[in-house]
Design a protein around this motif. Sequence first.
Motif, PDB file in Angstrom:
ATOM      1  N   ILE A 133       7.642   9.095   3.987  1.00 34.40           N
ATOM      2  CA  ILE A 133       6.307   9.078   4.593  1.00 34.40           C
ATOM      3  C   ILE A 133       5.281   9.564   3.575  1.00 34.40           C
ATOM      4  O   ILE A 133       4.178   9.009   3.457  1.00 34.40           O
ATOM      5  CB  ILE A 133       6.258   9.933   5.864  1.00 34.40           C
ATOM      6  N   ALA A 134       5.643  10.593   2.797  1.00 37.39           N
ATOM      7  CA  ALA A 134       4.747  11.105   1.761  1.00 37.39           C
ATOM      8  C   ALA A 134       4.454  10.030   0.723  1.00 37.39           C
ATOM      9  O   ALA A 134       3.319   9.884   0.261  1.00 37.39           O
ATOM     10  CB  ALA A 134       5.353  12.338   1.108  1.00 37.39           C
ATOM     11  N   ARG A 135       5.483   9.275   0.335  1.00 38.32           N
ATOM     12  CA  ARG A 135       5.258   8.187  -0.629  1.00 38.32           C
ATOM     13  C   ARG A 135       4.290   7.164  -0.066  1.00 38.32           C
ATOM     14  O   ARG A 135       3.402   6.670  -0.764  1.00 38.32           O
ATOM     15  CB  ARG A 135       6.596   7.497  -0.955  1.00 38.32           C
ATOM     16  N   MET A 136       4.449   6.848   1.217  1.00 39.18           N
ATOM     17  CA  MET A 136       3.584   5.862   1.843  1.00 39.18           C
ATOM     18  C   MET A 136       2.143   6.369   1.951  1.00 39.18           C
ATOM     19  O   MET A 136       1.197   5.563   1.968  1.00 39.18           O
ATOM     20  CB  MET A 136       4.123   5.511   3.239  1.00 39.18           C
ATOM     21  N   SER A 166       3.127  15.367   1.111  1.00 41.35           N
ATOM     22  CA  SER A 166       4.377  15.826   1.720  1.00 41.35           C
ATOM     23  C   SER A 166       4.101  16.703   2.929  1.00 41.35           C
ATOM     24  O   SER A 166       4.739  16.572   3.977  1.00 41.35           O
ATOM     25  CB  SER A 166       5.208  16.592   0.694  1.00 41.35           C
ATOM     26  N   ALA A 167       3.144  17.599   2.788  1.00 43.83           N
ATOM     27  CA  ALA A 167       2.797  18.469   3.905  1.00 43.83           C
ATOM     28  C   ALA A 167       2.226  17.659   5.057  1.00 43.83           C
ATOM     29  O   ALA A 167       2.537  17.902   6.230  1.00 43.83           O
ATOM     30  CB  ALA A 167       1.779  19.515   3.437  1.00 43.83           C
ATOM     31  N   HIS A 168       1.395  16.695   4.685  1.00 44.63           N
ATOM     32  CA  HIS A 168       0.801  15.842   5.709  1.00 44.63           C
ATOM     33  C   HIS A 168       1.865  15.004   6.415  1.00 44.63           C
ATOM     34  O   HIS A 168       1.837  14.834   7.646  1.00 44.63           O
ATOM     35  CB  HIS A 168      -0.235  14.931   5.044  1.00 44.63           C
ATOM     36  N   ALA A 169       2.834  14.507   5.650  1.00 43.44           N
ATOM     37  CA  ALA A 169       3.910  13.703   6.229  1.00 43.44           C
ATOM     38  C   ALA A 169       4.727  14.534   7.209  1.00 43.44           C
ATOM     39  O   ALA A 169       5.074  14.077   8.305  1.00 43.44           O
ATOM     40  CB  ALA A 169       4.800  13.158   5.116  1.00 43.44           C
ATOM     41  N   GLU A 170       5.050  15.752   6.799  1.00 36.82           N
ATOM     42  CA  GLU A 170       5.843  16.620   7.675  1.00 36.82           C
ATOM     43  C   GLU A 170       5.093  16.911   8.954  1.00 36.82           C
ATOM     44  O   GLU A 170       5.667  16.920  10.052  1.00 36.82           O
ATOM     45  CB  GLU A 170       6.167  17.914   6.928  1.00 36.82           C
ATOM     46  N   ASN A 171       3.790  17.107   8.831  1.00 37.04           N
ATOM     47  CA  ASN A 171       2.968  17.395  10.000  1.00 37.04           C
ATOM     48  C   ASN A 171       2.895  16.189  10.930  1.00 37.04           C
ATOM     49  O   ASN A 171       2.977  16.327  12.156  1.00 37.04           O
ATOM     50  CB  ASN A 171       1.562  17.798   9.546  1.00 37.04           C
TER      51      ASN A 171
END
Length: 583
Positions: A555-558, A566-571
């Motif tokens: 998700i972070a790559r996307m 990465s933080a945004h993806a995890e959230n």
Amino acid sequence: MVRGGDVSFKNIYIFPVRTEHVLIMLNWLSVQNLAIVEEAEIEFGPSFNVITGETGAGKSVIMGALGLLLGNRADKSAIRTGADHCEISAGFTLAPGALPKLRAFLEENALVSEDEPDSILVRRVITHSSSRNFVNGSAVNLNVLRAIASAMVDVHAANENAAILDPANQLDVLDRFAGLQKELAAVRQCWDDLAAVRREKDAFAATLPSPEEAARLRRDCEEIERADVHAGEDDELTARHDLAANSRSVIELASQVCGGLTDGEDSISQRFAECRRILRGLERIEPMKAEEFLNALDGAKEAVDDLSSELASFASEVEIDEQEFQEMEERMRLLQTLKRRYGPTLDDVLAHLDRVRERVAAFDDAELRRKEFEKREAEAYRKYQTAAASLSEKRKAAAGKLEDALSKETRKLGFLKAAYQLEFSAAKEGPLGTDAVTFLFSANPGVPMIPLRDVASSGEVARVMLAVKTVLAAVDEIPILVFDEIDANIGGETACRVGEELAQLGRYKQIISISHLAQVAVCADTHFRVAKHVSGGRTLSGIRKLDDAARVKEIARMLGGGESASAHAENMLKQAKKAGKKK
């Protein structure tokens, strides 16, 4: 870089998955030596599956593999370089009692697995020279494969969005939404019946002779009937003529033989009398033998007398007068004329007579037949009009409900005030009835309704297409929906809404979606990533199911990469999961 910090996931439906609604499920897909994929196996989840990966990583290969399993024509160029064949296989599981029509089709074609009657194994083997297809181990042709696949899977790609712009497809959407398959089948049957009567009438008219031709046919008929010919007459007449032409020789020969047998001075009959007188002398010496020989001699004489009599009778029959001979020759000339005109054989002449009689009778009965056809056509047309009117009435009754359903679903996808209107017009009569339907669309209040085909934005069309799929999902039996980048040309809040809708569909269908949007991917229940790598100087592609940690990275790559991504993806994943648990 895609941002989504302000995106809300309040409408996401992910957990719990209501798998009891899944009628059939694609359990796994195996790919060998297809394009840049050397070997891959995917185990799908029962609800919303997403496949992501960088551009060119091989996502299209997965779609190509699914397409081949669904009956797309095989291209030998799809075989991986260096391999002699490629193989694609998949395993499906039917819920008990689900899709009775599909089960019946499998049984009719002897394709039910005895060991696992609720399983369907599909396999295709493609070589450079051929393609072989198997269902549950039995070889099938492409038509059978397509029939099975069409009952299980519906594939929709971004490049197919334009299909919803076609009025013919819009009419199909209305019919499917309203569940009018039986009514539509009735209209098709009535149309086929009407067309059959019209074809029969046209064929009759095409073969019907003109008045001039009918007059000529009558003359032919009269000429042949006046001749009163019968099959084989020409052969019989020729034989008689040949005999009559040689009657003098025949009579002379018969007379000579008769003279030698019975009528001459030294005939065989006279010699028999002399022999009998001599044998009488044997009666005094050996009476029994004498009687035996005398009886034999009398029998021989009787045979000679009979032969002489038959020859005389034959000679008398051969002898004809000149007038009778001329009549015979005239008859032969008549038969030759008929054969030259209608032959070449006398059987052909008689066959021509039968055809002429039939066509003349058709001409004479034409008016009666025309009236019969008109009556049949009028009755078939009446039935068609009744069936078409009933179908039209039900279409119009369902139009408002479809307008509301499409408006509701499209509003979820970012058009908060979207509205639809189904405009009916008269269509040329045909197997689909007499209706033409145009979808009118307005994205915002105060904006005039315009035909959907005039909507310029591909992103808008994509959302309309997804709304249509969502609405139809509730009424269509097809249990597996495959979306190939249906979220192309959208982003932000709208992308989140698309993810929500796919997740919602996943509660009732198995969804397989190839996506490039993080907002869509986080809504999935099962996540796969396609990636390519170089091995031994060759570029290969592979696919794997992502665990929670790997999913955060993808998700972070996307989202563009980096620590913040990465933080945004995890959230985003946490929000999606939390929103799903609340439902």
